[in-house]
Design a protein around this motif. Structure first.
Motif, PDB file in Angstrom:
ATOM      1  N   ASP A 105       8.769  62.423  75.691  1.00 14.49           N
ATOM      2  CA  ASP A 105       9.226  62.917  74.287  1.00 14.49           C
ATOM      3  C   ASP A 105      10.566  62.103  74.191  1.00 14.49           C
ATOM      4  N   VAL A 106      11.414  62.019  75.397  1.00 16.51           N
ATOM      5  CA  VAL A 106      12.493  61.561  75.289  1.00 16.51           C
ATOM      6  C   VAL A 106      12.560  59.885  75.048  1.00 16.51           C
ATOM      7  N   ALA A 107      11.626  59.363  75.787  1.00 18.12           N
ATOM      8  CA  ALA A 107      11.294  57.950  75.759  1.00 18.12           C
ATOM      9  C   ALA A 107      11.035  57.656  74.374  1.00 18.12           C
ATOM     10  N   THR A 108      10.191  58.385  73.606  1.00 12.47           N
ATOM     11  CA  THR A 108       9.734  58.112  72.230  1.00 12.47           C
ATOM     12  C   THR A 108      10.738  58.378  71.217  1.00 12.47           C
ATOM     13  N   ALA A 109      11.802  59.499  71.549  1.00 13.62           N
ATOM     14  CA  ALA A 109      12.922  59.276  70.741  1.00 13.62           C
ATOM     15  C   ALA A 109      13.913  58.240  71.025  1.00 13.62           C
ATOM     16  N   ALA A 110      13.976  57.840  72.224  1.00  7.81           N
ATOM     17  CA  ALA A 110      14.904  56.638  72.147  1.00  7.81           C
ATOM     18  C   ALA A 110      14.214  55.536  71.538  1.00  7.81           C
ATOM     19  N   GLU A 111      13.194  55.226  71.851  1.00  8.09           N
ATOM     20  CA  GLU A 111      12.547  54.027  71.038  1.00  8.09           C
ATOM     21  C   GLU A 111      12.778  54.229  69.409  1.00  8.09           C
ATOM     22  N   ARG A 112      12.455  55.291  68.943  1.00  9.68           N
ATOM     23  CA  ARG A 112      12.673  55.468  67.389  1.00  9.68           C
ATOM     24  C   ARG A 112      14.146  55.277  67.012  1.00  9.68           C
ATOM     25  N   ILE A 113      15.163  55.767  67.803  1.00 12.77           N
ATOM     26  CA  ILE A 113      16.499  55.716  67.553  1.00 12.77           C
ATOM     27  C   ILE A 113      16.834  54.078  67.584  1.00 12.77           C
ATOM     28  N   ARG A 114      16.367  53.383  68.472  1.00 14.90           N
ATOM     29  CA  ARG A 114      16.677  52.176  68.572  1.00 14.90           C
ATOM     30  C   ARG A 114      16.090  51.203  67.220  1.00 14.90           C
ATOM     31  N   GLY A 115      14.718  51.643  67.039  1.00 16.02           N
ATOM     32  CA  GLY A 115      14.255  50.965  66.063  1.00 16.02           C
ATOM     33  C   GLY A 115      14.990  51.398  64.636  1.00 16.02           C
ATOM     34  N   VAL A 116      15.564  52.533  64.349  1.00 19.13           N
ATOM     35  CA  VAL A 116      16.135  52.849  63.059  1.00 19.13           C
ATOM     36  C   VAL A 116      17.498  52.148  62.945  1.00 19.13           C
ATOM     37  N   LEU A 117      17.980  52.055  64.080  1.00 12.07           N
ATOM     38  CA  LEU A 117      19.606  51.424  64.261  1.00 12.07           C
ATOM     39  C   LEU A 117      19.214  49.910  63.709  1.00 12.07           C
ATOM     40  N   GLU A 118      18.127  49.271  64.225  1.00 17.39           N
ATOM     41  CA  GLU A 118      18.036  47.935  64.083  1.00 17.39           C
ATOM     42  C   GLU A 118      17.578  47.810  62.545  1.00 17.39           C
TER      43      GLU A 118
END
Length: 402
Positions: free
Chosen positions: A385-398
């Protein structure tokens, strides 16, 4: 599977608490809930516990069921003491909200020692705590000393040593900062206060159920805290209040009510405080919310606070590692062991980021003025879940250009 995904899967496979995730109501869809510092997730057992009280006790028992609830505050308090606080039986009760309990204990301390009129807190303490403490001091012609705190790293204890003198009756701090997550050393703060003849009143709202507190072992004086965060009791659940046993008859709380009376059911016209922890109660507790505390405590007890804490440190450390490339500014102590169950990041447009993240299935908390607070609750959050969240956060920022 990506390298990160494989790493997360290996961590989950080795997690001794992984099976406890199923004890909580699932999140909708593929959402990742990292906002347990605002409201803990719903234990699956809660509905059955509350339903029993509603149908069997209230529904079938009617007014006769009240006799089974008169000691609810103490029974549930003992359970909180045992599972989450490391306190002795008879030192904790459940009832009222955190702010009311804070008022009761702060006022009781100042009233017990009229020669001392100052309260010490820090300027990053939860605002309600500051409001209550300022009001208590003003009512008694005293002062509230607010020490400046590094909002990312916590209070410098040298400042506390300088501030606590023989006019200070009470030091009141949050064990875990609501914003940065910075974690105090209970024993060290107690030592500083006691050396000057002052007592310490802890707000454990972000600590109870998240970190081992060990109030008895640390000689803690007083504490309050909410039950709806890391204790999973749900919205509106009553708070708890802790008073070390030797202080029970020293302190007299200012809000007299029938639940604190020595002879609660005698209906006498004059007030006489109960000699036990009951003296810190006031009125009838919210029974339906109070019984809901048990479900979360049962899961915490099964996990064990030490194991829970170890996973929490690992989760926030892993999140910190995965978010480092994003450029988000860490607004918490760097060492995961120096903070509670949440990790905070600074971003100038965090208020806009929070709803964008929610749209992408990551639920975090916004903290003024520019913070993102992420709480991967260890009992219900996987490393995946943490890995998924980090990936989505990176995507939103980009994608957003924020």
């Amino acid at each position: 599977m990506t390298v990160i995904g494989n790493d997360a899967a290996l961590r989950d496979a080795a997690d001794p608490l992984a099976h406890l995730r199923d004890r909580f109501h699932p999140t909708p869809g593929d959402a990742v809930y990292l906002n347990g510092g605002s409201l803990g997730r719903l234990p699956t057992a809660t509905a059955g516990i509350v339903d029993h009280v509603v149908r069997a006790e209230w529904g079938d028992g009617l007014a006769g069921a009240r006799t089974t609830w008169f000691d609810m505050c103490e029974r549930m308090g003992d359970r909180v003491a045992e599972v989450a606080l490391g306190a002795h039986p008879g030192e904790v009760v459940v009832g009222d909200c955190t702010s009311v309990n804070l008022y009761k204990l702060a006022a009781a301390v100042l009233d017990a020692d009229p020669g001392r009129r100052a309260i010490v807190t820090d300027d990053d303490n939860f605002p309600t705590d500051q409001y209550v403490l300022a009001g208590v001091a003003a009512e008694r012609g005293g002062t509230l000393r607010r020490l400046h705190t590094d909002p990312d790293r916590g209070l410098d204890l040298d400042l506390l040593r300088e501030a606590v003198d023989d006019d200070v009756a009470l030091v009141s701090l949050s064990l875990v900062s609501c914003r940065s997550g910075a974690l105090f050393d209970i024993a060290e703060v107690q030592e500083i206060a006691h050396a000057a003849g002052a007592l310490v009143l802890w707000d454990l709202s972000h600590a109870a159920g998240a970190v081992p507190v060990d109030l008895a072992a640390n000689g803690a004086d007083l504490a309050v805290g909410s039950t709806y965060k890391h204790l999973f009791a749900g919205p509106g659940a009553p708070a708890f209040l802790y008073v070390r046993r030797d202080l029970h008859t020293v302190l007299a709380q200012p809000i007299h009510g029938w639940y604190g009376h020595r002879e609660q059911l005698a209906m006498r016209g004059d007030y006489e405080a109960d000699p036990t922890i009951r003296r810190f109660l006031t009125g009838s507790p919210p029974i339906l919310s109070a019984v809901a505390i048990e479900a979360g405590l049962a899961v915490i007890a099964e996990a064990g606070l030490e194991a829970l804490r170890a996973k929490s440190v690992a989760l926030t450390g892993y999140l910190q590692e995965l978010l480092e490339p994003t450029g988000l500014r860490l607004a918490s102590p760097v060492d995961p062991a120096r903070r509670g169950a949440h990790v905070t990041y600074g971003h100038p447009r965090s208020a806009q980021l929070v709803p964008l993240l929610a749209e992408n299935g990551v639920f975090v908390d916004y903290s003024v003025p520019d913070r993102l607070r992420l709480t991967p609750a260890p009992l219900s959050t996987r490393f995946a879940d943490v890995a998924t969240a980090a990936e989505r956060i990176r995507g939103v920022l980009e994608r957003s250009g924020l």
